[in-house]
Each structure stands twice: as structure tokens, then as C-alpha cells.
Design a protein around this motif. Structure first.
Motif, PDB file in Angstrom:
ATOM      1  N   GLU A  60     -46.646  23.772 -15.235  1.00 53.92           N
ATOM      2  CA  GLU A  60     -45.934  22.509 -14.962  1.00 53.92           C
ATOM      3  C   GLU A  60     -45.692  22.356 -13.467  1.00 53.92           C
ATOM      4  N   SER A  77     -44.413  16.979 -14.539  1.00 55.50           N
ATOM      5  CA  SER A  77     -45.298  17.193 -15.687  1.00 55.50           C
ATOM      6  C   SER A  77     -44.642  18.102 -16.712  1.00 55.50           C
ATOM      7  N   THR A  89     -51.786  18.480 -20.479  1.00 55.04           N
ATOM      8  CA  THR A  89     -50.551  18.276 -19.725  1.00 55.04           C
ATOM      9  C   THR A  89     -50.203  16.787 -19.729  1.00 55.04           C
ATOM     10  N   PHE A  91     -47.210  13.728 -18.085  1.00 55.32           N
ATOM     11  CA  PHE A  91     -46.331  13.559 -16.924  1.00 55.32           C
ATOM     12  C   PHE A  91     -45.635  12.210 -16.974  1.00 55.32           C
ATOM     13  N   TYR A 112     -51.252  15.307  -8.153  1.00 52.76           N
ATOM     14  CA  TYR A 112     -51.128  15.901  -9.492  1.00 52.76           C
ATOM     15  C   TYR A 112     -52.506  16.137 -10.126  1.00 52.76           C
ATOM     16  N   VAL A 125     -55.297  15.416 -19.174  1.00 53.81           N
ATOM     17  CA  VAL A 125     -54.004  14.826 -18.807  1.00 53.81           C
ATOM     18  C   VAL A 125     -53.741  13.647 -19.734  1.00 53.81           C
TER      19      VAL A 125
END
Ligand SMILES: CC(C)(COP(=O)(O)OP(=O)(O)OC[C@H]1O[C@@H](n2cnc3c(N)ncnc32)[C@H](O)[C@@H]1OP(=O)(O)O)[C@@H](O)C(=O)NCCC(=O)NCCS
Length: 183
Positions: A60, A77, A89, A91, A112, A125
Motif C-alpha cells: 500500500e 491505496s 490494488t 485507491f 501511483y 489497479v
């Protein structure tokens, strides 16, 4: 302030007071974030502990945009650590209303996605965005995110007004992702 006047870096414990103040104000300002200000209970002390935990968690990250000590924007995240889902992940991000439209959001997002692409265990993501948040959807699409789903009427605003929750995703190390879904 011009765009040259902000710094992007990982959050550090001494940001806690400023980050806590920033989050309190942003939750009061933006209907595009799920948390309402009265639901945000974290104290500056707890925020410090939270930053330290994020920094110690290899899956994270919390990235801040700063001008001096003031927080102008943040991206944080979260990752489910269970084996079948820990390659994914998610966010959330925001930029202070006085500093929007200056490239800060894009810079936070680039930092990111760059971090994710270098990570040897994260490969996807995901994000949630309200269907009426055209600026954020534009920002995400420009960064290569695609829409992969829609939760109808998942967000309720004042006066019983509902909007959809759009699910978007990005594969940082894959150049050929195609999703065909009705929007
Ligand atoms: C979404 C958000 C983070 C974007 O941050 P930002 O710093 O303003 O974004 P940028 O300046 O990097 O701009 C990104 C793109 O959006 C466009 N944009 C930004 N503000 C805009 C506005 N008011 N009207 C139209 N377009 C706008 C920019 O022009 C840019 O697109 P372009 O490069 O094609 O011109 C910010 O608007 C925000 O904090 N909103 C409230 C919280 C929120 O919605 N968070 C996301 C939840 S999913």
C-alpha cells in the motif's frame, strides 16, 4: 501558485496534522467521495499511526502533493492481502478545490501507477467513481483505465438522488487490454 510549486512524495508521519485537516475539509467539500465529514473520525494522532502503517505495508502507499507543509492533494491505496486477490490494488484520490485543474491529480496518479508497475506482486489497479464525476472519469481514461462494470444506484445523494458506481481498471504492465461492455 503555478504547477511548478508542488512536491509529490510519500506521506511521512509529520504530515499527520496537515493530512488530517485536509481530509476533514475535502470530505466536507466533495460529494464525489463516499465518506461524509461526520463519518471521518480519525484524530491527528491516529492519522500519524495510519501513515506509519501505510509506510510499513509493502502493498500500500499514501502519496501526497504539498506546498510547504500544506497538503494540496492525496492518493491512498489499499490492497486485500488474501492470496487470491492480493495482486489487485485500489485507491482513492482528491485535490484541494483551490488547486484543481493544475495537473496535481494527474501527477499523483502517474506516481501511483508507476509505483504499481514497479511492484513485483501487484498487476491490476481497480477504482470506484461516481457516474456524475466526469472530471475524474476523464482523468482515469486518459491514464489508460477502462470501465469494467457499473453498480446501478449505488450512491445516494441528498433528496433521494441516486447515481451509479462505475468500476474502472488498469493493468500497468499490459498494453493490450480490451473490455467490451455496454456502458
Ligand atoms: C478528480 C480530481 C482528483 C482531479 O484532480 P486535478 O488536480 O484537478 O486534475 P488535473 O489538473 O490533473 O486534471 C486532469 C484532467 O481533468 C481536467 N479537469 C480538471 N479540472 C477540470 C474542470 N474543472 N473542468 C473540466 N476539466 C477539468 C483537466 O483539464 C485534465 O484533463 P486534460 O489534461 O485532458 O486537460 C479533482 O477534481 C478532485 O479532487 N475532485 C474531488 C474528489 C474526487 O472526485 N476524487 C475522485 C474520486 S473517484
Amino acid at each position: 501558485m503555478t504547477t511548478a510549486n508542488f512536491l509529490i512524495r510519500n506521506a511521512i508521519p509529520s504530515d499527520a496534522k496537515y493530512l488530517n485537516r485536509y481530509l476533514r475539509s475535502i470530505f466536507a467539500e466533495s460529494r464525489h467521495l463516499v465518506t461524509k465529514p461526520e463519518e471521518f473520525k480519525m484524530t491527528p494522532f491516529q492519522q500519524r499511526v495510519w501513515i506509519k502503517r501505510k509506510a510499513a505495508n509493502t502493498h500500500e502507499i499514501c502519496i501526497v502533493a504539498l506546498h510547504g507543509k500544506s497538503i494540496l492533494g492525496v492518493l491512498e491505496s489499499a490492497t486485500d492481502r488474501r492470496a487470491r486477490t492480493r495482486h489487485v490494488t485500489t485507491f482513492s484520490m482528491s485535490v484541494h478545490p483551490d488547486h484543481r485543474g493544475k495537473g496535481i491529480g494527474q501527477e499523483l496518479l502517474n506516481t501511483y501507477t508507476g509505483w504499481v508497475s514497479e511492484h513485483n506482486q501487484l498487476s491490476k489497479v481497480e477504482l470506484h467513481v461516481h457516474s456524475d464525476n466526469a472530471i475524474a472519469i476523464h482523468l482515469y481514461e486518459k491514464a489508460g483505465f477502462v470501465i469494467e462494470g457499473r453498480r446501478k444506484d449505488a450512491i445516494k445523494y441528498k433528496n433521494e438522488r441516486f447515481v451509479d458506481d462505475i468500476l474502472m481498471a488498469y493493468w500497468p504492465n499490459s498494453s493490450n487490454v480490451e473490455i467490451n461492455m455496454e456502458q
